[in-house]
Design a protein around this motif. Structure first.
Motif, mmCIF file in Angstrom:
data_model
loop_
_atom_site.group_PDB
_atom_site.id
_atom_site.type_symbol
_atom_site.label_atom_id
_atom_site.label_comp_id
_atom_site.label_asym_id
_atom_site.label_seq_id
_atom_site.Cartn_x
_atom_site.Cartn_y
_atom_site.Cartn_z
ATOM 1 N N ALA A 82 0.826 -1.210 0.000
ATOM 2 C CA ALA A 82 0.000 0.000 0.000
ATOM 3 C C ALA A 82 0.859 1.259 0.000
ATOM 4 C CB ALA A 82 -0.933 -0.006 1.212
ATOM 5 N N ALA A 93 2.339 1.794 -3.488
ATOM 6 C CA ALA A 93 1.303 2.209 -4.434
ATOM 7 C C ALA A 93 0.881 3.650 -4.196
ATOM 8 C CB ALA A 93 0.097 1.272 -4.328
ATOM 9 N N VAL A 94 0.761 4.050 -2.920
ATOM 10 C CA VAL A 94 0.340 5.417 -2.609
ATOM 11 C C VAL A 94 1.404 6.422 -3.045
ATOM 12 C CG1 VAL A 94 -0.149 7.024 -0.720
ATOM 13 C CG2 VAL A 94 -1.197 4.753 -0.731
ATOM 14 N N THR A 140 1.446 6.595 -6.810
ATOM 15 C CA THR A 140 0.233 7.250 -7.312
ATOM 16 C C THR A 140 0.306 8.759 -7.127
ATOM 17 O OG1 THR A 140 -1.122 5.299 -6.841
ATOM 18 C CG2 THR A 140 -2.268 7.400 -7.056
ATOM 19 N N MET A 184 0.961 -3.853 -8.355
ATOM 20 C CA MET A 184 1.036 -2.467 -7.894
ATOM 21 C C MET A 184 0.896 -1.502 -9.068
ATOM 22 S SD MET A 184 4.137 -0.539 -5.851
ATOM 23 C CE MET A 184 4.174 -1.789 -4.567
ATOM 24 N N VAL A 242 -2.707 -1.280 -9.911
ATOM 25 C CA VAL A 242 -3.443 -0.447 -8.957
ATOM 26 C C VAL A 242 -3.169 1.025 -9.216
ATOM 27 C CG1 VAL A 242 -3.686 0.121 -6.515
ATOM 28 C CG2 VAL A 242 -3.541 -2.267 -7.217
ATOM 29 N N ALA A 287 -5.572 4.275 -10.280
ATOM 30 C CA ALA A 287 -5.765 5.314 -9.267
ATOM 31 C C ALA A 287 -5.269 6.683 -9.707
ATOM 32 C CB ALA A 287 -5.054 4.914 -7.970
ATOM 33 N N SER A 317 -6.154 7.119 -0.773
ATOM 34 C CA SER A 317 -5.320 6.144 -1.475
ATOM 35 C C SER A 317 -4.855 5.041 -0.538
ATOM 36 C CB SER A 317 -4.113 6.849 -2.112
ATOM 37 O OG SER A 317 -4.517 7.787 -3.085
ATOM 38 N N TRP A 329 -7.874 2.757 0.040
ATOM 39 C CA TRP A 329 -8.179 1.953 -1.145
ATOM 40 C C TRP A 329 -7.106 0.900 -1.395
ATOM 41 C CZ3 TRP A 329 -9.462 6.933 -4.346
ATOM 42 C CH2 TRP A 329 -10.738 7.377 -3.985
ATOM 43 N N ASP A 330 -5.833 1.274 -1.255
ATOM 44 C CA ASP A 330 -4.751 0.341 -1.588
ATOM 45 C C ASP A 330 -4.582 -0.741 -0.531
ATOM 46 O OD1 ASP A 330 -4.385 1.828 -3.832
ATOM 47 O OD2 ASP A 330 -2.644 2.933 -3.093
ATOM 48 N N VAL A 335 -7.126 -3.583 -1.439
ATOM 49 C CA VAL A 335 -7.043 -4.192 -2.771
ATOM 50 C C VAL A 335 -7.379 -5.683 -2.678
ATOM 51 C CG1 VAL A 335 -5.415 -4.906 -4.558
ATOM 52 C CG2 VAL A 335 -5.418 -2.554 -3.754
#
Length: 334
Positions: A114, A117-118, A121, A202, A205, A209, A262, A265-266, A269
């Motif tokens: 997470a 990914a955040v 993003t 990732m 995702v 996003a 984020s 949400w992540d 997943v």
């Protein structure tokens, strides 16, 4: 008329106020009216929110209450089919999962996934939003169309596309990389190891996003005062200085909100991992959501799966608490 008479002339008395809310006489009756208006104004927002709150209570309240109840019970297939009554086990389910090393490995893997990914993003979203401020109108329109199309694409369809892109035998990415000098990626299996496979997931995702982040930040950038940016440039600030000391403070509430959403949400997943691994994620691909699902519906330990899901909810509530604290701080500064 003498000077003495002019200085002692009487001023006509003023009439008592009859405006609503004024004190005394009939004007005093205005006070209850004011209080009634104030009370009605305070109740009006809650009255308007009542239907939405009722729907949330029905849609989320009962499942959450059921989740909490199951996490404190021994609930398997016999209880599911009605052959046995659910048995209360107290904190036994939590003691079991918290003492399991595999659970903590999944927690760490989920946090790392997470977090990566955040960060990816937010960085890509910010760079793209800043880029949109410098391109021509038709280029901006094309990019926005592409962003909305990727954002609106169903997750299952996007996952199928990424499975094809990273396919071992027919993947486009392996073919493109093999065109580079000295690189041979033909037949490379991206899912042979957990880190590589999770990196692919990732990217999937992040791809879904980034559009929301770009559109939101682009709207926020329109609120940055051009006068402040011009003044910063006149004072000798470069592009980075203008972004750090002018743009970033204005966008801070939006960035905090997007980062919090984020993270939520992540950390939640599920379909990307589940579909990418054909419904059977291996141990090195397990995140909290898939691990809870396997515990409940594969092992048929619904109590243990509910306990894992409840721990996930508590972790997300911690993220929400940090978000609320940051927003309150921003409100105090403003």
């Amino acid at each position: 008329m003498s000077a003495a008479e002019t200085t002692t002339a009487k001023v006509p008395p003023t009439r008592p106020s009859t405006a609503p809310g004024a004190g005394g006489g009939t004007g005093g009756a205005g006070k209850p009216v004011a209080r009634r208006r104030a009370g009605g104004g305070a109740a009006l927002p809650w009255t308007l929110l009542a239907p939405c709150l009722l729907v949330l209570l029905l849609v989320l309240g009962y499942p959450l209450a059921r989740l909490v109840a199951l996490s404190f019970q021994k609930f398997g297939q016999p209880q599911l089919w009605g052959f046995q009554e659910p048995e209360s086990v107290g904190f036994a389910n939590f003691t079991e999962i918290l003492g399991d090393g595999e659970f903590w490995a999944v927690v760490v893997r989920t946090i790392v996934f997470a977090g990566g990914a955040v960060v990816l993003t937010m960085v890509l979203g910010m760079l793209t939003a800043l880029l949109l401020q410098r391109v021509s109108g038709w280029v901006k329109t094309l990019i926005n169309i592409a962003l909305v199309a990727s954002w609106g694409m169903p997750i299952i369809v996007a996952t199928a596309i990424f499975k094809w892109l990273f396919d071992t035998d027919y993947g486009v990415l392996n073919w493109l990389l093999s065109r580079l000098p000295g690189i041979d990626m033909i037949g490379h299996n991206w899912f042979a190891s957990g880190p590589q496979g999770l990196a692919v997931i990732m990217l999937l995702v992040v791809w879904g996003a980034v559009p929301f982040v770009v559109i939101t930040l682009s709207a926020g950038l329109t609120q940055v005062p051009k006068e402040l940016e011009e003044a910063a440039r006149l004072d000798g600030a470069g592009s980075w200085g203008v972004f750090r000391y002018v743009t970033l403070p204005v966008l801070k509430p939006i960035i905090v909100m997007l980062t919090t959403l984020s993270v939520i949400w992540d950390m939640g997943v599920f379909p990307q991992v589940f579909v990418m691994r054909n419904g059977h994620p291996e141990a090195e691909f397990q995140l909290l959501t898939t691990y809870s699902y396997d515990k409940a519906f594969v092992v048929n330990d619904y109590g243990g799966g509910s306990a894992i899901a409840l721990v996930t909810v508590v972790l997300l509530l911690g993220v929400v608490a940090v978000y609320m604290r940051q927003m309150l701080k921003i409100g105090e500064v403003e």
